[in-house]
Design an enzyme around this catalytic site. Structure first.
Site, PDB file in Angstrom:
ATOM      1  N   MET A   1       0.815  -1.211   0.000  1.00  0.00           N
ATOM      2  CA  MET A   1       0.000   0.000   0.000  1.00  0.00           C
ATOM      3  C   MET A   1       0.852   1.265   0.000  1.00  0.00           C
ATOM      4  SD  MET A   1      -2.805  -1.505  -0.092  1.00  0.00           S
ATOM      5  CE  MET A   1      -4.035  -0.267   0.227  1.00  0.00           C
ATOM      6  N   ARG A   2       1.802   1.303  -0.888  1.00  0.00           N
ATOM      7  CA  ARG A   2       2.690   2.460  -0.905  1.00  0.00           C
ATOM      8  C   ARG A   2       2.919   2.828  -2.368  1.00  0.00           C
ATOM      9  NH1 ARG A   2       4.150   6.198   2.412  1.00  0.00           N
ATOM     10  NH2 ARG A   2       6.087   7.140   1.737  1.00  0.00           N
TER      11      ARG A   2
ATOM     12  N   LEU B   1       4.838   4.011  -5.522  1.00  0.00           N
ATOM     13  CA  LEU B   1       6.256   3.912  -5.878  1.00  0.00           C
ATOM     14  C   LEU B   1       6.607   5.034  -6.855  1.00  0.00           C
ATOM     15  CD1 LEU B   1       6.145   0.058  -6.311  1.00  0.00           C
ATOM     16  CD2 LEU B   1       7.474   1.272  -4.566  1.00  0.00           C
TER      17      LEU B   1
ATOM     18  N   ASN C   1       1.400  -6.737 -10.163  1.00  0.00           N
ATOM     19  CA  ASN C   1       0.535  -6.359  -9.032  1.00  0.00           C
ATOM     20  C   ASN C   1      -0.794  -7.090  -9.161  1.00  0.00           C
ATOM     21  OD1 ASN C   1      -0.418  -4.741  -6.778  1.00  0.00           O
ATOM     22  ND2 ASN C   1      -1.593  -3.535  -8.259  1.00  0.00           N
TER      23      ASN C   1
ATOM     24  N   HIS D   1      -4.795  -6.524  -8.306  1.00  0.00           N
ATOM     25  CA  HIS D   1      -5.743  -5.463  -7.952  1.00  0.00           C
ATOM     26  C   HIS D   1      -7.133  -6.071  -7.802  1.00  0.00           C
ATOM     27  CE1 HIS D   1      -7.413  -1.473  -7.656  1.00  0.00           C
ATOM     28  NE2 HIS D   1      -8.331  -1.814  -8.543  1.00  0.00           N
TER      29      HIS D   1
END
Ligand code: GRF
Length: 221
Positions: free
Chosen positions: A97-98, A100, A114, A116
Site C-alpha cells: 500500500m505504498r 512507488l 501487481n 488489484h
C-alpha cells in the site's frame, strides 16, 4: 534417470498487511515444477501480519519502515537496494500500500506485477468492492497486471470475474474476489516467469495458454 532441475526465477513479494496473496504465491512455489522461487518478502510496515507468516513459512522476511525515510525517493532507493542484494528477477506487489516513484517503477519495468481487487480499468484505487456495489455492476473481479508509473494502469496479464449477488456486502463480495485472487496470482506469475506473458505496447500477449471458453454472464442461467 534424474530429471534436470527447473530453472527458477528469484522472486520478491512486497506486502503491507495480512499477506493472503503472498501465502498463495508461497504455496504455489512449493510445487517442484513451479518456475519461481520466493527469495524474500519485504514490508514497508515492520508490524505487518504477513511478515510473521512469511517467517513462519521459512522465507526471509524484511521490514523496511517507510517512516524511517525522509521521502519516497530514499525509501524506494532502500527497497531497490534490498531487491538487488537478494538478486531478484521479478517483484510481486501483494497488498503493498505504498505509491512507488516513477524512477523505481521504470527500473523494474516488465519485471514487476501487481494484483488489484477489481476488473481494471474499472475501479482503480481503493475501496473497490464498495464502489462496485454502489455502481451496481453485476460482474466484478480481480486483475494481475504489470506495474507502470501510473497506479493500476499497466498491461493486464490475467483477470478473473465473479458474480455480484443480491444482498452482497463489501465483505462478502470481497471474499469472493479474494478467492479468485489466490487462483490467478500464482497462475500469472507462472506465465511471466516462463516468458509466456509478453508486453506488446499496452497489452500483454500470452503464448500457449488454455483459455476458458465459458463466458460468465450475470444475471443468467
Ligand atoms: C488484496 O485484495 C489485493 O488485491 C489488494 O490488497 C489486498 C491484499 O490482501 N491489492 P492480502 O494482504 O494479500 O491478504
Amino acid at each position: 534417470m534424474r530429471s534436470s532441475p527447473v530453472s527458477r526465477t528469484r522472486v520478491a513479494i512486497l506486502i503491507s498487511g495480512r499477506g493472503s496473496n503472498m501465502m498463495s504465491l508461497l504455496e504455489a512455489a512449493k510445487a517442484p515444477g513451479f518456475p519461481a522461487e520466493i527469495v524474500t518478502v519485504i514490508s514497508n510496515r515492520p508490524d505487518a501480519q504477513g511478515l510473521a507468516r512469511a517467517q513462519a513459512a521459512g522465507v526471509p522476511a524484511l521490514g523496511i519502515d517507510h517512516k524511517a525515510y525522509p521521502n519516497r525517493e530514499s525509501f524506494d532507493a532502500a527497497l531497490d537496494a534490498a531487491l538487488r542484494e537478494a538478486r531478484v528477477g521479478i517483484v510481486c506487489l501483494a497488498g503493498f500500500m505504498r505509491l512507488l516513484t516513477p524512477r523505481f517503477t521504470e527500473s523494474w519495468s516488465g519485471r514487476m506485477i501487481n494484483i488489484h481487487p477489481a476488473l481494471l480499468p474499472s475501479f482503480k484505487g481503493l475501496h473497490t468492492h464498495e464502489r462496485a456495489l454502489e455502481a451496481g455492476v453485476k460482474i466484478h473481479g480481480c486483475t494481475v497486471h504489470f506495474v507502470t508509473a501510473e497506479m493500476d494502469v499497466g498491461p493486464i496479464i490475467m483477470q478473473a470475474a465473479v458474480p455480484v449477488l443480491e444482498g452482497d456486502t463489501p465483505e462478502r463480495l470481497g471474499a469472493r474476489v479474494l478467492t479468485q485472487e489466490h487462483v490467478i496470482y500464482p497462475a500469472a506469475l507462472r506465465l511471466v516467469c516462463e516468458g509466456r506473458a509478453r508486453i506488446a505496447g499496452e497489452r500483454v500477449a500470452v503464448d500457449e495458454f488454455e483459455v476458458a471458453t465459458q463466458a460468465l454472464v450475470v444475471p443468467g442461467a
